[in-house]
Design a protein around this motif. Structure first.
Motif, short mmCIF file in Angstrom:
data_model
loop_
_atom_site.label_atom_id
_atom_site.label_comp_id
_atom_site.label_asym_id
_atom_site.label_seq_id
_atom_site.Cartn_x
_atom_site.Cartn_y
_atom_site.Cartn_z
N ALA A 1 0.83 -1.21 0.00
CA ALA A 1 0.00 0.00 0.00
C ALA A 1 0.87 1.26 0.00
CB ALA A 1 -0.94 -0.01 1.20
N VAL B 1 0.82 4.22 -2.96
CA VAL B 1 0.56 5.64 -2.76
C VAL B 1 1.80 6.49 -3.10
CG1 VAL B 1 1.13 5.92 -0.31
CG2 VAL B 1 -0.78 7.18 -1.31
N ILE C 1 1.88 14.54 11.81
CA ILE C 1 0.63 14.73 11.07
C ILE C 1 -0.45 15.16 12.04
CG2 ILE C 1 -1.11 13.50 9.68
CD1 ILE C 1 1.23 11.75 8.64
N SER D 1 -4.63 6.39 15.79
CA SER D 1 -3.98 5.26 15.13
C SER D 1 -4.06 5.44 13.61
CB SER D 1 -4.67 3.96 15.57
OG SER D 1 -4.88 3.10 14.49
N LEU D 2 -3.03 6.05 13.05
CA LEU D 2 -3.03 6.32 11.61
C LEU D 2 -2.37 5.16 10.88
CD1 LEU D 2 -3.69 8.63 9.51
CD2 LEU D 2 -1.28 9.24 9.67
N ASN D 3 -3.02 4.69 9.83
CA ASN D 3 -2.45 3.64 8.99
C ASN D 3 -1.13 4.10 8.37
OD1 ASN D 3 -2.40 2.77 5.90
ND2 ASN D 3 -3.18 1.07 7.11
N ALA E 1 0.33 3.50 5.48
CA ALA E 1 0.25 4.02 4.11
C ALA E 1 -0.40 5.41 4.08
CB ALA E 1 -0.52 3.06 3.21
N GLN E 2 -1.31 5.67 5.02
CA GLN E 2 -1.93 7.00 5.09
C GLN E 2 -0.90 8.04 5.50
OE1 GLN E 2 -4.81 7.41 3.96
NE2 GLN E 2 -6.31 5.90 4.65
N ALA F 1 1.06 8.72 2.59
CA ALA F 1 0.23 9.46 1.61
C ALA F 1 0.23 10.96 1.90
CB ALA F 1 -1.21 8.93 1.63
N ILE F 2 0.03 11.32 3.16
CA ILE F 2 -0.07 12.75 3.49
C ILE F 2 1.24 13.48 3.15
CG2 ILE F 2 -0.38 14.41 5.38
CD1 ILE F 2 -2.94 12.83 4.63
N TYR G 1 1.73 13.52 -0.66
CA TYR G 1 0.81 14.49 -1.25
C TYR G 1 1.34 15.92 -1.10
CZ TYR G 1 -3.09 17.81 -0.83
OH TYR G 1 -3.90 18.92 -0.90
#
Lengths: 271, 271
Positions: free
Chosen positions: A22, A26, A138, A146-148, A150-151, A154-155, A158
């Motif tokens: 993942a 991303v 972040i 609890s942030l994934n 891949a997220q 991603a941030i 991005y």
């Protein structure tokens, strides 16, 4: 100017191959391509990563594996560690936007930069964080932090990409520009004439302000030339039945036999 | 100032429960809480979503399911559709940052706003996009444009949260806020019914695309509630003459004496 080299992403002790895939996906979405793993729990390579990468195979195929964070970031200059805001630190803590800007500036100067992420459970060790140029946090809601993995990538990716694309997207698709004011004015006058005929402007002394309100509300739509034509078709279609039937009515009245004359006999009521 | 109400997230025809769960999780990460589903492929609720939500249960438990996008956004005002940049449209296309700012300003004025996302495969239908206030395009690298659904939500939710934390002074809308989508839809249907009666949609197979173009061009104007009423008055005024005159015509035909009957004799042609 050629595009600066995008940041290397380093995952420290990742656990799930799905997450590695993942992350690769991303990264590809936002134009990043170099991924490094430090001591992946289940070894490397793993098939499940390819399934999760949704076609970003070149990122997975370029992966290099290291035994420590220190080795993984050895050839890089500015590296930021993405982690929750630590309880006590003397390191700079930045937002993803601020850090992307710093990475961008360094990369544009020809430096090789990176972003370090901790594993799913343990996060980053303080000694490894200390090797970096600072912390990226972040802005997570503390009620659900609890942030994934891949997220988190991603941030940051991005924010990098928004810097690369300095040209913001145009407000409207290239193609039809707004119509000239002359065309718009013609359209307004057409509308107002038909509305006048339909008794819309009531009481009459309010006509100026009512017309102006209509012009303002329609003007906001910024019709193209084609759309002006379309809207005039709308006005025409709405009003034409009235016009035609009135003509027939007038014809009937003027014909000596009332409703039985040939000029009015052929027409039924319209749609 | 109290925090503005965060955007409602609407997923159109989501396929995988895992993705619904991942969306709930990342919404919770960034402080969003209201999730709506339009025709989820496998029904609702589904256990797998809870496993993927990693504790964001309150988002899943609050989910409401709808049969159409129109119903799902009926009570909202400003809604943006997140989709790839369309080949040709006259709708505004914005970055996640720009749209977050607009949503924030409207939400700070007390309006209920939303973000619409398409399903994993099909994306959004043009007719549904036409119901929204504009398009949000995430700046994806065109070489790898398959963005995961939860990632798309993440980017938009992150931009929202960044604004909340920076707490910029909201820009209050000058004048009246936009009408709800339910009111706009009623207006469109009114217009289209009258246009149908006037033979505007020709040839008939073009009616869907013609209607959609009208919705897009009028939608851009962001009519207020009052302006919707005004525009319905416009439609009525343009079309009513036709209706009334047709009634008279029918009355004349059915009366035995043709044009001389008392029911038709009193009325002259209108203005």
């Amino acid at each position: 100017m050629s595009e600066p080299l995008s940041p290397v992403v380093i995952l420290d002790k990742p656990q799930l191959a799905d997450n590695i895939g993942a992350v690769a996906r991303v990264m590809a979405n936002f134009g990043l391509s170099e991924l490094r793993l430090v001591s992946p729990r289940d070894g490397w390579p793993q098939d499940r990563a390819w399934a999760a990468a949704s076609g970003a195979d070149w990122v997975l195929e370029g992966i290099r594996v290291f035994d420590s964070v220190a080795e993984a970031i050895a050839d890089l200059t500015t590296v930021f560690a993405t982690t929750a805001r630590p309880r006590e630190t003397r390191m700079p803590v930045r937002t993803p936007r601020e850090s992307a800007r710093l990475l961008y500036d360094d990369a544009a100067s020809g430096l090789k930069v990176g972003l370090l992420f901790g594993g799913e459970r343990a996060g980053l060790e303080t000694t490894d964080i200390a090797l970096t140029a600072g912390i990226v946090t972040i802005p997570i809601d503390p009620r659900h932090h609890s942030l994934n993995l891949a997220q988190a990538v991603a941030i940051n990716a991005y924010e990098w990409r928004t810097l690369i694309l300095d040209a913001p997207p145009p407000k409207f698709r290239e193609g039809a520009p707004p119509a000239s004011n002359a065309l718009l004015l013609g359209m307004y006058e057409h509308l107002e004439a038909e509305l006048d005929a339909g008794g819309f402007f009531h009481p009459p002394e309010k006509k100026p302000s009512m017309s102006q309100n209509l012009r303002v509300m329609l003007g906001r739509a910024a019709f193209s030339e084609q759309e002006v034509a379309t809207f005039r078709g709308v006005i025409h279609a709405l009003a034409k039945g009235r016009g035609r039937v009135l003509e027939k009515l007038a014809a009937m009245k003027s014909s000596p036999a009332g409703g039985g004359g040939p000029r009015s006999g052929g027409g039924g009521a319209e749609g």
